[in-house]
Design a protein around this motif. Structure first.
Motif, PDB file in Angstrom:
ATOM      1  N   GLN A  86      33.412  31.561  26.891  1.00  0.00           N
ATOM      2  CA  GLN A  86      33.096  31.244  28.224  1.00  0.00           C
ATOM      3  C   GLN A  86      31.748  30.823  28.302  1.00  0.00           C
ATOM      4  O   GLN A  86      31.345  30.588  29.442  1.00  0.00           O
ATOM      5  CB  GLN A  86      33.432  32.451  29.290  1.00  0.00           C
ATOM      6  CG  GLN A  86      34.860  32.807  29.223  1.00  0.00           C
ATOM      7  CD  GLN A  86      35.747  31.702  29.692  1.00  0.00           C
ATOM      8  OE1 GLN A  86      35.493  30.987  30.896  1.00  0.00           O
ATOM      9  NE2 GLN A  86      36.824  31.137  28.967  1.00  0.00           N
ATOM     10  N   TRP A 103      39.932  35.195  34.873  1.00  0.00           N
ATOM     11  CA  TRP A 103      40.338  36.610  33.859  1.00  0.00           C
ATOM     12  C   TRP A 103      39.413  37.604  34.302  1.00  0.00           C
ATOM     13  O   TRP A 103      39.685  38.815  34.227  1.00  0.00           O
ATOM     14  CB  TRP A 103      40.362  36.083  32.542  1.00  0.00           C
ATOM     15  CG  TRP A 103      39.475  35.611  31.826  1.00  0.00           C
ATOM     16  CD1 TRP A 103      39.029  34.245  31.693  1.00  0.00           C
ATOM     17  CD2 TRP A 103      38.290  36.465  31.317  1.00  0.00           C
ATOM     18  NE1 TRP A 103      37.735  34.446  31.031  1.00  0.00           N
ATOM     19  CE2 TRP A 103      37.293  35.367  30.811  1.00  0.00           C
ATOM     20  CE3 TRP A 103      38.227  37.685  31.062  1.00  0.00           C
ATOM     21  CZ2 TRP A 103      36.315  36.117  30.146  1.00  0.00           C
ATOM     22  CZ3 TRP A 103      36.950  38.370  30.408  1.00  0.00           C
ATOM     23  CH2 TRP A 103      36.086  37.333  29.664  1.00  0.00           C
ATOM     24  N   LYS A 104      38.112  37.231  34.418  1.00  0.00           N
ATOM     25  CA  LYS A 104      37.058  38.358  34.845  1.00  0.00           C
ATOM     26  C   LYS A 104      37.512  39.138  35.915  1.00  0.00           C
ATOM     27  O   LYS A 104      37.015  40.274  35.929  1.00  0.00           O
ATOM     28  CB  LYS A 104      35.777  37.627  34.767  1.00  0.00           C
ATOM     29  CG  LYS A 104      35.180  37.118  33.404  1.00  0.00           C
ATOM     30  CD  LYS A 104      33.916  36.350  33.587  1.00  0.00           C
ATOM     31  CE  LYS A 104      33.299  35.830  32.406  1.00  0.00           C
ATOM     32  NZ  LYS A 104      32.130  34.832  32.491  1.00  0.00           N
TER      33      LYS A 104
END
Length: 123
Positions: free
Chosen positions: A6, A97-98
């Protein structure tokens, strides 16, 4: 193949340049608000506990969010935990997703282990 970072190439280059020509060492005394790293013994113990939990769990629930709601994914994880699931993975190709990971960690007891990852091929 493998997990996608990322971090952009530009961000990585900036981080590398920060330490170019000198060692990158952690400070002996953690600065206020920083995370203190565990000892090697503590890390080994944590890995063994995690592996034992995975072995005993019998199932690893995979949560993938493709354009859906982060909150719905978190709620699904809470539901799975209420049914006895103690091992979950959030795929890194999920949208936000975080946020899913943070929401799960906030809502679930520490006995539920949560990981992230994405398998891109069969190798």
């Amino acid at each position: 193949p493998g997990d996608f970072s990322q971090v952009s190439g530009k961000e990585l280059a900036a981080a590398e340049n920060k330490f170019q020509g000198r060692e990158a060492r952690l400070h002996a005394e953690p600065s206020p608000g920083s995370l203190e790293l565990p000892s090697a013994t503590g890390v080994h113990h944590a890995i063994e506990v995690t592996l034992a939990t995975l072995r005993a769990s019998g199932v690893l629930a995979i949560l993938r969010v493709k354009g859906g709601s982060t909150q719905v994914a978190v709620e699904r994880g809470v539901e799975l935990a209420s049914m006895g699931c103690v091992a979950m993975e959030v795929t890194m190709d999920s949208s936000d997703w975080k946020g899913v990971l943070a929401g799960l960690r906030k809502r679930l007891p520490s006995k539920v282990i949560i990981g992230v990852g994405t398998v891109m091929d069969d190798t």
